[in-house]
Design a protein around this motif. Structure first.
Motif, PDB file in Angstrom:
ATOM      1  N   UNK A 161     -15.903 -20.650  40.067  1.00 53.45           N
ATOM      2  CA  UNK A 161     -15.020 -20.863  41.149  1.00 53.45           C
ATOM      3  C   UNK A 161     -14.614 -22.076  42.015  1.00 53.45           C
ATOM      4  N   UNK A 162     -13.753 -21.960  42.157  1.00 53.35           N
ATOM      5  CA  UNK A 162     -13.284 -24.043  42.637  1.00 53.35           C
ATOM      6  C   UNK A 162     -13.307 -23.640  44.489  1.00 53.35           C
ATOM      7  N   UNK A 163     -12.877 -24.909  44.775  1.00 51.26           N
ATOM      8  CA  UNK A 163     -12.772 -24.990  46.370  1.00 51.26           C
ATOM      9  C   UNK A 163     -11.782 -24.177  46.195  1.00 51.26           C
ATOM     10  N   UNK A 164     -11.867 -23.067  48.181  1.00 51.53           N
ATOM     11  CA  UNK A 164     -10.304 -21.818  48.083  1.00 51.53           C
ATOM     12  C   UNK A 164      -9.555 -23.076  48.070  1.00 51.53           C
ATOM     13  N   UNK A 165      -8.038 -22.150  47.891  1.00 53.23           N
ATOM     14  CA  UNK A 165      -6.819 -22.982  48.104  1.00 53.23           C
ATOM     15  C   UNK A 165      -6.066 -23.414  47.118  1.00 53.23           C
ATOM     16  N   UNK A 166      -4.300 -23.962  47.576  1.00 50.03           N
ATOM     17  CA  UNK A 166      -3.717 -23.716  46.313  1.00 50.03           C
ATOM     18  C   UNK A 166      -3.741 -23.717  44.858  1.00 50.03           C
ATOM     19  N   UNK A 167      -2.844 -24.731  44.279  1.00 50.31           N
ATOM     20  CA  UNK A 167      -3.764 -24.542  42.876  1.00 50.31           C
ATOM     21  C   UNK A 167      -5.265 -24.293  42.163  1.00 50.31           C
ATOM     22  N   UNK A 168      -6.172 -24.599  42.724  1.00 54.94           N
ATOM     23  CA  UNK A 168      -7.099 -24.262  42.709  1.00 54.94           C
ATOM     24  C   UNK A 168      -8.024 -22.422  42.147  1.00 54.94           C
ATOM     25  N   UNK A 169      -7.039 -21.637  43.376  1.00 58.23           N
ATOM     26  CA  UNK A 169      -7.102 -20.739  43.471  1.00 58.23           C
ATOM     27  C   UNK A 169      -6.374 -19.672  42.467  1.00 58.23           C
ATOM     28  N   UNK A 170      -5.382 -19.789  41.676  1.00 59.62           N
ATOM     29  CA  UNK A 170      -5.458 -19.649  40.621  1.00 59.62           C
ATOM     30  C   UNK A 170      -5.821 -19.985  39.100  1.00 59.62           C
ATOM     31  N   UNK A 171      -6.594 -21.538  39.213  1.00 59.79           N
ATOM     32  CA  UNK A 171      -7.677 -21.788  38.070  1.00 59.79           C
ATOM     33  C   UNK A 171      -8.617 -20.795  37.750  1.00 59.79           C
ATOM     34  N   UNK A 172      -9.353 -20.636  39.435  1.00 57.50           N
ATOM     35  CA  UNK A 172     -10.426 -19.947  39.518  1.00 57.50           C
ATOM     36  C   UNK A 172     -10.892 -18.523  39.455  1.00 57.50           C
ATOM     37  N   UNK A 173      -8.799 -17.558  39.615  1.00 59.46           N
ATOM     38  CA  UNK A 173      -8.523 -16.790  39.292  1.00 59.46           C
ATOM     39  C   UNK A 173      -8.857 -16.137  37.501  1.00 59.46           C
ATOM     40  N   UNK A 174      -8.604 -17.227  36.791  1.00 59.42           N
ATOM     41  CA  UNK A 174      -9.060 -16.928  35.371  1.00 59.42           C
ATOM     42  C   UNK A 174      -9.830 -16.892  34.355  1.00 59.42           C
ATOM     43  N   UNK A 175     -10.856 -16.829  35.734  1.00 56.90           N
ATOM     44  CA  UNK A 175     -12.461 -16.828  35.318  1.00 56.90           C
ATOM     45  C   UNK A 175     -12.348 -17.815  33.592  1.00 56.90           C
ATOM     46  N   UNK A 176     -11.998 -18.698  33.806  1.00 56.00           N
ATOM     47  CA  UNK A 176     -12.066 -19.479  32.343  1.00 56.00           C
ATOM     48  C   UNK A 176     -13.580 -18.839  31.890  1.00 56.00           C
ATOM     49  N   UNK A 177     -14.910 -19.259  31.912  1.00 51.32           N
ATOM     50  CA  UNK A 177     -16.261 -19.297  30.960  1.00 51.32           C
ATOM     51  C   UNK A 177     -15.627 -17.552  30.473  1.00 51.32           C
ATOM     52  N   UNK A 178     -15.214 -16.792  31.135  1.00 51.32           N
ATOM     53  CA  UNK A 178     -15.321 -15.755  30.588  1.00 51.32           C
ATOM     54  C   UNK A 178     -14.515 -14.803  30.478  1.00 51.32           C
ATOM     55  N   UNK A 179     -12.947 -15.392  30.379  1.00 48.95           N
ATOM     56  CA  UNK A 179     -12.301 -15.492  29.119  1.00 48.95           C
ATOM     57  C   UNK A 179     -12.191 -15.994  27.944  1.00 48.95           C
ATOM     58  N   UNK A 180     -12.170 -17.674  28.244  1.00 51.31           N
ATOM     59  CA  UNK A 180     -13.054 -18.043  26.704  1.00 51.31           C
ATOM     60  C   UNK A 180     -13.793 -16.738  26.042  1.00 51.31           C
ATOM     61  N   UNK A 181     -14.618 -16.571  26.488  1.00 46.34           N
ATOM     62  CA  UNK A 181     -16.015 -15.725  26.538  1.00 46.34           C
ATOM     63  C   UNK A 181     -15.153 -14.198  25.031  1.00 46.34           C
TER      64      UNK A 181
END
Length: 246
Positions: free
Chosen positions: A14-34
């Motif tokens: 999870x990235x620092x909360x706020x703005x576009x970072x929230x949308x990137x964290x929302x994807x849970x990138x490592x788990x989505x790729x998994x």
């Protein structure tokens, strides 16, 4: 000793909360790729190489799981603590799951209507699991492993071969087991990061040395395992896909 820092992130990715970072964290990138790796492994499990089936399957599951499921999850309790408006989360979930279902229906019209046997249950479980329908009956470790592990693998296998095959079922069973392992590791980590105020204690070694026991000590090993597995699975899947395509 053992007091949890108030700035602790809700997940290691999870990235620092706020703005576009929230949308990137929302994807849970490592788990989505998994979990997309399960799609690729299921597709590669059978002795066929319909590349279109792979790309469309990956696209549909990215929309349904990577975006839709995670948007619903954040809508239901804000586990990541994002500031994304509820209306935006609802829209993301509705559009992404709807498009994913449309991809499945379009595939059925071109190949076999039996694909709908995967599309309809898939759309249901995304909502039932993340919104905890029926009192959370579908929000269990077993359903997690079925929905996010076995189901992507067997769906992609069927989309490629247009039949259920033993090798596809075996890979789906393996993905189920991997998802259960993921859940076994991630559940205590989430509890420590999100629902633990204080951990206190000592570890006394046989050589007489003493180490403090705190929240970070408890989650260090399972979280490290999750990081390595989230790297290993996409690499294994990529290798399997390349081998099948070549």
């Amino acid at each position: 000793m053992g007091t949890k820092a108030v700035t602790e992130r809700p997940a290691f990715y999870a990235l620092r909360s706020g703005g576009w970072r929230d949308y990137l964290s929302l994807l849970h990138p490592p788990y989505t790729l998994w979990h997309l790796s399960y799609v690729a492994l299921g597709w590669a499990a059978v002795p066929f190489a319909n590349a279109d089936a792979l790309w469309w399957s990956l696209g549909a599951f990215f929309l349904a799981v990577g975006i839709g499921a995670h948007a619903l999850d954040e809508l239901n309790g804000r586990p990541l603590g994002t500031a994304i408006p509820s209306v935006a989360l609802s829209a993301l979930a509705f559009v992404s799951i709807g498009v994913a279902a449309a991809i499945g229906i379009a595939g059925a019209t071109r190949t076999t209507w039996w694909l709908l046997a995967f599309v309809v249950p898939g759309a249901f479980i995304v909502c039932a699991y993340n919104l905890e329908w029926l009192g959370g009956r579908f929000h269990t470790d077993t359903w997690f492993a079925l929905a996010w592990g076995a189901f992507p693998a067997i769906t992609a296998s069927y989309a490629n071969a247009l039949e259920l095959r033993a090798e596809g079922l075996l890979v789906a069973a393996g993905c189920f087991a991997l998802s259960r392992a993921q859940r076994t590791l991630s559940t205590p980590v989430r509890a420590l990061r999100r629902r633990t105020r204080r951990v206190e204690g000592l570890i006394e070694r046989t050589d007489g040395s003493i180490e403090p026991l705190d929240e970070r000590t408890l989650r260090a090993s399972p979280e490290a395992a999750l990081r390595w597995l989230s790297l290993a699975m996409p690499l294994l899947a990529a290798g399997a896909v390349i081998a099948r395509l070549i």
